[in-house]
Design a protein around this motif. Structure first.
Motif, PDB file in Angstrom:
ATOM      1  N   SER A   2      46.788  -0.962  62.530  1.00  0.00           N
ATOM      2  CA  SER A   2      47.100  -1.909  61.466  1.00  0.00           C
ATOM      3  C   SER A   2      46.440  -1.511  60.155  1.00  0.00           C
ATOM      4  O   SER A   2      45.330  -1.017  60.125  1.00  0.00           O
ATOM      5  CB  SER A   2      46.627  -3.304  61.876  1.00  0.00           C
ATOM      6  OG  SER A   2      46.833  -4.215  60.827  1.00  0.00           O
ATOM      7  N   ASP A   3      47.148  -1.735  59.069  1.00  0.00           N
ATOM      8  CA  ASP A   3      46.583  -1.465  57.755  1.00  0.00           C
ATOM      9  C   ASP A   3      46.006  -2.732  57.120  1.00  0.00           C
ATOM     10  O   ASP A   3      45.687  -2.741  55.952  1.00  0.00           O
ATOM     11  CB  ASP A   3      47.625  -0.829  56.836  1.00  0.00           C
ATOM     12  CG  ASP A   3      48.839  -1.719  56.622  1.00  0.00           C
ATOM     13  OD1 ASP A   3      48.985  -2.714  57.346  1.00  0.00           O
ATOM     14  OD2 ASP A   3      49.645  -1.403  55.736  1.00  0.00           O
ATOM     15  N   LEU A   4      45.885  -3.789  57.906  1.00  0.00           N
ATOM     16  CA  LEU A   4      45.317  -5.039  57.418  1.00  0.00           C
ATOM     17  C   LEU A   4      43.799  -4.950  57.491  1.00  0.00           C
ATOM     18  O   LEU A   4      43.230  -4.892  58.573  1.00  0.00           O
ATOM     19  CB  LEU A   4      45.816  -6.228  58.242  1.00  0.00           C
ATOM     20  CG  LEU A   4      47.323  -6.449  58.261  1.00  0.00           C
ATOM     21  CD1 LEU A   4      47.677  -7.577  59.213  1.00  0.00           C
ATOM     22  CD2 LEU A   4      47.855  -6.725  56.875  1.00  0.00           C
ATOM     23  N   LYS A   5      43.148  -4.939  56.334  1.00  0.00           N
ATOM     24  CA  LYS A   5      41.694  -4.806  56.313  1.00  0.00           C
ATOM     25  C   LYS A   5      40.979  -6.150  56.300  1.00  0.00           C
ATOM     26  O   LYS A   5      39.906  -6.279  56.860  1.00  0.00           O
ATOM     27  CB  LYS A   5      41.257  -3.981  55.101  1.00  0.00           C
ATOM     28  CG  LYS A   5      41.728  -2.555  55.177  1.00  0.00           C
ATOM     29  CD  LYS A   5      41.273  -1.760  54.001  1.00  0.00           C
ATOM     30  CE  LYS A   5      41.797  -0.333  54.118  1.00  0.00           C
ATOM     31  NZ  LYS A   5      41.363   0.496  53.022  1.00  0.00           N
ATOM     32  N   ASN A   6      41.559  -7.128  55.630  1.00  0.00           N
ATOM     33  CA  ASN A   6      40.906  -8.431  55.467  1.00  0.00           C
ATOM     34  C   ASN A   6      41.663  -9.554  56.153  1.00  0.00           C
ATOM     35  O   ASN A   6      41.416 -10.724  55.882  1.00  0.00           O
ATOM     36  CB  ASN A   6      40.756  -8.758  53.982  1.00  0.00           C
ATOM     37  CG  ASN A   6      39.865  -7.776  53.272  1.00  0.00           C
ATOM     38  OD1 ASN A   6      38.799  -7.436  53.763  1.00  0.00           O
ATOM     39  ND2 ASN A   6      40.313  -7.294  52.128  1.00  0.00           N
ATOM     40  N   ARG A   7      42.572  -9.197  57.041  1.00  0.00           N
ATOM     41  CA  ARG A   7      43.381 -10.210  57.693  1.00  0.00           C
ATOM     42  C   ARG A   7      43.559  -9.832  59.154  1.00  0.00           C
ATOM     43  O   ARG A   7      43.456  -8.666  59.516  1.00  0.00           O
ATOM     44  CB  ARG A   7      44.734 -10.337  56.999  1.00  0.00           C
ATOM     45  CG  ARG A   7      44.558 -10.630  55.502  1.00  0.00           C
ATOM     46  CD  ARG A   7      45.816 -11.030  54.808  1.00  0.00           C
ATOM     47  NE  ARG A   7      46.363 -12.292  55.234  1.00  0.00           N
ATOM     48  CZ  ARG A   7      45.941 -13.485  54.843  1.00  0.00           C
ATOM     49  NH1 ARG A   7      44.923 -13.593  54.036  1.00  0.00           N
ATOM     50  NH2 ARG A   7      46.519 -14.579  55.265  1.00  0.00           N
TER      51      ARG A   7
END
Length: 53
Positions: A2-7
């Protein structure tokens, strides 16, 4: 990966009518559903944490 860093992705079920109203609210306000959901969760946390120290 996943490229979601803050979620974080979550999965859940929601009442059909609530979901329709939620999607409509998102469309009418032009606020993404994820941001509206963040706000709703924060409101619930604040509500249930009142009186706690």
């Amino acid at each position: 990966m996943s490229d979601l860093k803050n979620r974080t992705r979550i999965g859940n079920t929601v009442d059909n009518e609530l979901l329709k109203k939620f999607k409509l609210l998102s469309q009418e306000t032009k606020i993404p559903m994820s941001k509206l959901l963040d706000e709703a969760i924060q409101d619930l946390i604040n509500k249930y944490n009142k009186g706690r120290k």
